[in-house]
Design a protein around this motif. Structure first.
Motif, PDB file in Angstrom:
ATOM      1  N   GLY A  20     -95.222  -0.715  32.751  1.00  0.00           N
ATOM      2  CA  GLY A  20     -95.851  -2.256  32.515  1.00  0.00           C
ATOM      3  C   GLY A  20     -96.157  -2.977  33.783  1.00  0.00           C
ATOM      4  N   GLY A  21     -95.693  -2.472  34.947  1.00  0.00           N
ATOM      5  CA  GLY A  21     -96.203  -3.268  36.065  1.00  0.00           C
ATOM      6  C   GLY A  21     -97.337  -2.273  37.093  1.00  0.00           C
ATOM      7  N   TYR A  22     -97.689  -1.019  36.462  1.00  0.00           N
ATOM      8  CA  TYR A  22     -98.613  -0.318  37.189  1.00  0.00           C
ATOM      9  C   TYR A  22    -100.113  -1.220  36.899  1.00  0.00           C
ATOM     10  CZ  TYR A  22    -101.879   3.626  37.567  1.00  0.00           C
ATOM     11  OH  TYR A  22    -102.857   4.338  37.790  1.00  0.00           O
ATOM     12  N   GLU A  23    -100.488  -1.370  38.102  1.00  0.00           N
ATOM     13  CA  GLU A  23    -101.755  -2.137  38.046  1.00  0.00           C
ATOM     14  C   GLU A  23    -103.041  -1.326  38.010  1.00  0.00           C
ATOM     15  OE1 GLU A  23    -100.971  -4.879  41.204  1.00  0.00           O
ATOM     16  OE2 GLU A  23     -99.616  -5.970  40.187  1.00  0.00           O
ATOM     17  N   GLU A  24    -103.038   0.066  38.090  1.00  0.00           N
ATOM     18  CA  GLU A  24    -104.093   0.947  38.291  1.00  0.00           C
ATOM     19  C   GLU A  24    -105.084   0.863  39.285  1.00  0.00           C
ATOM     20  OE1 GLU A  24    -105.989   1.818  34.415  1.00  0.00           O
ATOM     21  OE2 GLU A  24    -104.897   0.071  33.533  1.00  0.00           O
ATOM     22  N   ARG A  25    -104.416   0.178  40.621  1.00  0.00           N
ATOM     23  CA  ARG A  25    -105.052   0.297  41.757  1.00  0.00           C
ATOM     24  C   ARG A  25    -105.120   1.573  42.470  1.00  0.00           C
ATOM     25  NH1 ARG A  25    -102.083  -5.222  44.633  1.00  0.00           N
ATOM     26  NH2 ARG A  25    -102.731  -6.639  43.092  1.00  0.00           N
ATOM     27  N   ALA A  26    -104.274   2.413  42.088  1.00  0.00           N
ATOM     28  CA  ALA A  26    -104.164   3.949  42.482  1.00  0.00           C
ATOM     29  C   ALA A  26    -104.146   4.804  41.237  1.00  0.00           C
ATOM     30  CB  ALA A  26    -103.353   4.085  43.326  1.00  0.00           C
ATOM     31  N   SER A  27    -104.803   6.025  41.352  1.00  0.00           N
ATOM     32  CA  SER A  27    -104.604   7.000  40.090  1.00  0.00           C
ATOM     33  C   SER A  27    -103.058   7.208  39.788  1.00  0.00           C
ATOM     34  CB  SER A  27    -105.176   8.389  40.656  1.00  0.00           C
ATOM     35  OG  SER A  27    -104.255   8.817  41.368  1.00  0.00           O
ATOM     36  N   VAL A  28    -102.776   7.547  38.663  1.00  0.00           N
ATOM     37  CA  VAL A  28    -101.375   7.555  37.979  1.00  0.00           C
ATOM     38  C   VAL A  28    -101.008   8.564  38.957  1.00  0.00           C
ATOM     39  CG1 VAL A  28    -100.387   8.800  36.163  1.00  0.00           C
ATOM     40  CG2 VAL A  28    -102.099   7.053  35.515  1.00  0.00           C
ATOM     41  N   ARG A  29    -101.557   9.912  39.426  1.00  0.00           N
ATOM     42  CA  ARG A  29    -100.959  10.866  40.161  1.00  0.00           C
ATOM     43  C   ARG A  29    -100.370  10.142  41.622  1.00  0.00           C
ATOM     44  NH1 ARG A  29    -103.115  14.102  44.424  1.00  0.00           N
ATOM     45  NH2 ARG A  29    -101.886  16.289  44.489  1.00  0.00           N
ATOM     46  N   THR A  30    -101.205   9.214  42.106  1.00  0.00           N
ATOM     47  CA  THR A  30    -100.771   8.783  43.335  1.00  0.00           C
ATOM     48  C   THR A  30     -99.593   7.706  43.290  1.00  0.00           C
ATOM     49  OG1 THR A  30    -103.052   8.690  44.399  1.00  0.00           O
ATOM     50  CG2 THR A  30    -101.699   7.035  45.483  1.00  0.00           C
ATOM     51  N   TRP A  31     -99.784   6.887  41.920  1.00  0.00           N
ATOM     52  CA  TRP A  31     -98.552   6.176  41.795  1.00  0.00           C
ATOM     53  C   TRP A  31     -97.354   6.995  41.718  1.00  0.00           C
ATOM     54  CZ3 TRP A  31     -96.624   5.243  36.157  1.00  0.00           C
ATOM     55  CH2 TRP A  31     -95.663   4.388  36.290  1.00  0.00           C
ATOM     56  N   LEU A  32     -96.933   8.035  40.995  1.00  0.00           N
ATOM     57  CA  LEU A  32     -96.048   8.675  41.017  1.00  0.00           C
ATOM     58  C   LEU A  32     -95.527   9.249  42.084  1.00  0.00           C
ATOM     59  CD1 LEU A  32     -97.043  10.730  37.592  1.00  0.00           C
ATOM     60  CD2 LEU A  32     -95.340   9.082  37.749  1.00  0.00           C
ATOM     61  N   TYR A  33     -96.788   9.692  43.162  1.00  0.00           N
ATOM     62  CA  TYR A  33     -96.265  10.080  44.359  1.00  0.00           C
ATOM     63  C   TYR A  33     -95.536   8.916  45.321  1.00  0.00           C
ATOM     64  CZ  TYR A  33     -97.735  14.923  44.584  1.00  0.00           C
ATOM     65  OH  TYR A  33     -97.708  16.277  44.335  1.00  0.00           O
ATOM     66  N   ARG A  34     -96.144   7.872  45.042  1.00  0.00           N
ATOM     67  CA  ARG A  34     -95.563   6.799  45.814  1.00  0.00           C
ATOM     68  C   ARG A  34     -94.081   6.322  45.305  1.00  0.00           C
ATOM     69  NH1 ARG A  34     -94.586   1.500  44.444  1.00  0.00           N
ATOM     70  NH2 ARG A  34     -95.680   1.549  42.717  1.00  0.00           N
ATOM     71  N   ILE A  35     -93.775   6.667  44.021  1.00  0.00           N
ATOM     72  CA  ILE A  35     -92.253   6.403  43.444  1.00  0.00           C
ATOM     73  C   ILE A  35     -91.377   7.693  44.116  1.00  0.00           C
ATOM     74  CG2 ILE A  35     -90.791   6.368  41.381  1.00  0.00           C
ATOM     75  CD1 ILE A  35     -93.426   5.144  40.078  1.00  0.00           C
ATOM     76  N   ALA A  36     -91.968   8.896  43.834  1.00  0.00           N
ATOM     77  CA  ALA A  36     -91.394   9.933  44.383  1.00  0.00           C
ATOM     78  C   ALA A  36     -90.914  10.153  45.636  1.00  0.00           C
ATOM     79  CB  ALA A  36     -91.963  11.291  43.984  1.00  0.00           C
ATOM     80  N   THR A  37     -91.972   9.553  46.455  1.00  0.00           N
ATOM     81  CA  THR A  37     -91.700   9.697  47.996  1.00  0.00           C
ATOM     82  C   THR A  37     -90.781   8.580  48.469  1.00  0.00           C
ATOM     83  OG1 THR A  37     -94.059  10.451  48.357  1.00  0.00           O
ATOM     84  CG2 THR A  37     -92.895   9.325  50.174  1.00  0.00           C
ATOM     85  N   ASN A  38     -90.915   7.384  47.972  1.00  0.00           N
ATOM     86  CA  ASN A  38     -89.759   6.427  48.321  1.00  0.00           C
ATOM     87  C   ASN A  38     -88.480   6.752  47.868  1.00  0.00           C
ATOM     88  OD1 ASN A  38     -91.268   4.413  50.043  1.00  0.00           O
ATOM     89  ND2 ASN A  38     -92.865   4.680  48.382  1.00  0.00           N
ATOM     90  N   ARG A  39     -88.328   7.178  46.605  1.00  0.00           N
ATOM     91  CA  ARG A  39     -86.998   7.608  46.202  1.00  0.00           C
ATOM     92  C   ARG A  39     -86.172   8.794  46.968  1.00  0.00           C
ATOM     93  NH1 ARG A  39     -84.565   5.267  41.441  1.00  0.00           N
ATOM     94  NH2 ARG A  39     -86.093   3.589  40.979  1.00  0.00           N
ATOM     95  N   CYS A  40     -87.075   9.799  47.593  1.00  0.00           N
ATOM     96  CA  CYS A  40     -86.786  10.729  48.487  1.00  0.00           C
ATOM     97  C   CYS A  40     -86.144   9.942  49.774  1.00  0.00           C
ATOM     98  CB  CYS A  40     -87.898  11.567  48.578  1.00  0.00           C
ATOM     99  SG  CYS A  40     -88.150  12.867  47.351  1.00  0.00           S
ATOM    100  N   LEU A  41     -87.138   9.306  50.241  1.00  0.00           N
ATOM    101  CA  LEU A  41     -86.666   8.504  51.720  1.00  0.00           C
ATOM    102  C   LEU A  41     -85.531   7.881  51.441  1.00  0.00           C
ATOM    103  CD1 LEU A  41     -90.213   7.434  52.945  1.00  0.00           C
ATOM    104  CD2 LEU A  41     -88.888   9.593  53.859  1.00  0.00           C
ATOM    105  N   ASN A  42     -85.284   7.060  50.389  1.00  0.00           N
ATOM    106  CA  ASN A  42     -84.051   6.245  50.042  1.00  0.00           C
ATOM    107  C   ASN A  42     -82.721   7.146  50.258  1.00  0.00           C
ATOM    108  OD1 ASN A  42     -85.383   3.923  50.102  1.00  0.00           O
ATOM    109  ND2 ASN A  42     -85.700   3.965  47.786  1.00  0.00           N
ATOM    110  N   ALA A  43     -83.019   8.558  49.624  1.00  0.00           N
ATOM    111  CA  ALA A  43     -82.060   9.549  49.419  1.00  0.00           C
ATOM    112  C   ALA A  43     -81.632   9.803  50.701  1.00  0.00           C
ATOM    113  CB  ALA A  43     -82.161  10.636  48.546  1.00  0.00           C
ATOM    114  N   LEU A  44     -82.534  10.352  51.574  1.00  0.00           N
ATOM    115  CA  LEU A  44     -82.359  10.811  52.925  1.00  0.00           C
ATOM    116  C   LEU A  44     -81.456   9.424  53.776  1.00  0.00           C
ATOM    117  CD1 LEU A  44     -85.693  12.644  53.761  1.00  0.00           C
ATOM    118  CD2 LEU A  44     -83.261  13.650  53.272  1.00  0.00           C
TER     119      LEU A  44
END
Length: 356
Positions: A76-100
């Motif tokens: 609901g908060g996805y603002e379409e400033r980037a593609s869906v793919r880029t948005w998903l990569y942002r979530i995934a990358t930051n989740r991985c960095l948090n885990a590390l």
């Protein structure tokens, strides 16, 4: 909106898939099936992305599920400033960095396990364990067809090789993420800055440091010098290795190695470099006292691999003994990477025991 993302497959082909804007509108309205259809094209590449950063196929699957759950809850908060793919990569990358950062993903209990017998003195002893697991080739299906961005420096085969990933794991987490996003996936500097919530200058600086660090760690020729998968040359090398290893013929194994071959056993920070060191290890540890194995062929990280099973002369049951991955260069083996964690066999669809 429900708290868990939808699971399962629709079976729809690319031709039957509804337009992304329609799926996005439906997903925002709480349509779980539309959300699944929206993110499904990116599922496998996101899992490989998490694997590159974390080094663990099992942790990568966990982080993929966390990513999709976070995307489902936050669509609901996805603002379409980037593609869906880029948005998903942002979530995934930051989740991985948090885990590390928290260290919750590293298998300390497995690394702390002592070998069954004393190991010979290694050629090199790293300061830290190598947090790396093999990745089944079957999970790479379809990803090679997706073209990386124009600024990518590595092809899919090189970017999943064990040598590349082992070197990548030695970089600081943020440098690791920047290098993967820029040089493997080909995102532009501005896109990476948005993904990591930083500046382009910071991305450029981190990338320079990461490239220097990676160049220092990467050994020998790259994957382009390896035989093509399932080519006659690869099959010949693999068949010779299987015959020698199953027979316990140390001399025949060593004859297949390059002069600068390595043997490693992640997560143990031990490296045995060169035919003499590897010969000694095989004779005194892996194939000592007549130990014999059966090797079941599979593939990992773009190279031949095997499920290892220890033979017991007292019983017809073969006992699981981890996964072995070969790295080939031209007509020789340049690396033996031994993973002793038997839970990895399940990732490759192999059983815990076999009947001889």
């Amino acid at each position: 909106m429900p708290g868990t993302p939808p699971a399962g497959k629709t079976g729809a082909s690319a031709h039957d898939r509804r337009p992304a804007e329609d799926l996005l509108a439906l997903a925002r309205g709480g349509d779980g099936e539309a959300f699944r259809e929206l993110v499904e094209p990116y599922r496998r590449e996101l899992q490989v992305h998490c694997y590159r950063i974390l080094g663990s196929v099992q942790d990568a699957e966990d982080l993929l599920q966390e990513t999709l759950l976070a995307a489902w809850r936050g669509i609901g908060g996805y603002e379409e400033r980037a593609s869906v793919r880029t948005w998903l990569y942002r979530i995934a990358t930051n989740r991985c960095l948090n885990a590390l950062r928290t260290g919750t993903r590293r298998p300390h209990e497995h690394a702390a396990r002592r070998p069954e017998i004393p190991l010979p003195e290694p050629s090199h002893h790293r300061a830290e364990p190598s947090w790396l697991e093999p990745y089944p080739d079957v999970l790479l299906d379809g990803i090679a067809d997706r073209m990386p961005g124009p600024e990518a420096r590595y092809e899919i085969r090189e970017s999943v090789s064990l040598a590349f990933l082992a070197a990548l794991q030695r970089l600081p987490p943020k440098q690791r993420a920047v290098l993967v996003l820029r040089d493997v996936l080909g995102f532009r500097a501005a896109e990476v800055a948005g993904i990591l919530r930083t500046t382009e200058n910071a991305v450029t600086g981190a990338l320079k440091r990461a490239r220097r660090g990676l160049d220092d760690e990467l050994p020998g020729p790259g994957p382009e010098s390896a035989p093509l998968p399932d080519s006659p040359r690869e099959r010949r090398i693999v068949a010779g290795f299987v015959r020698a290893f199953e027979a316990g013929d140390v001399d025949a194994i060593v004859a297949l190695l390059t002069d600068d071959a390595w043997l490693t056993m992640p997560p143990l920070p031990l490296e045995y470099r060169g035919p003499d060191a590897i010969r000694n290890f095989l004779a005194t540890v892996a194939l000592r006292d007549g130990l014999r194995y059966a090797l079941i062929a599979t593939r990992a990280n773009g190279q031949p691999a095997f499920g290892c099973y220890l033979r017991d002369p007292r019983t017809p049951i073969l006992h699981a003994h981890g996964v072995l991955v070969l790295t080939l260069t031209r007509d020789r083996i340049t690396a033996l990477t031994r993973f002793h964690d038997n839970s990895l066999l399940e990732v490759f669809g192999l059983p815990r025991s076999l009947r001889a």
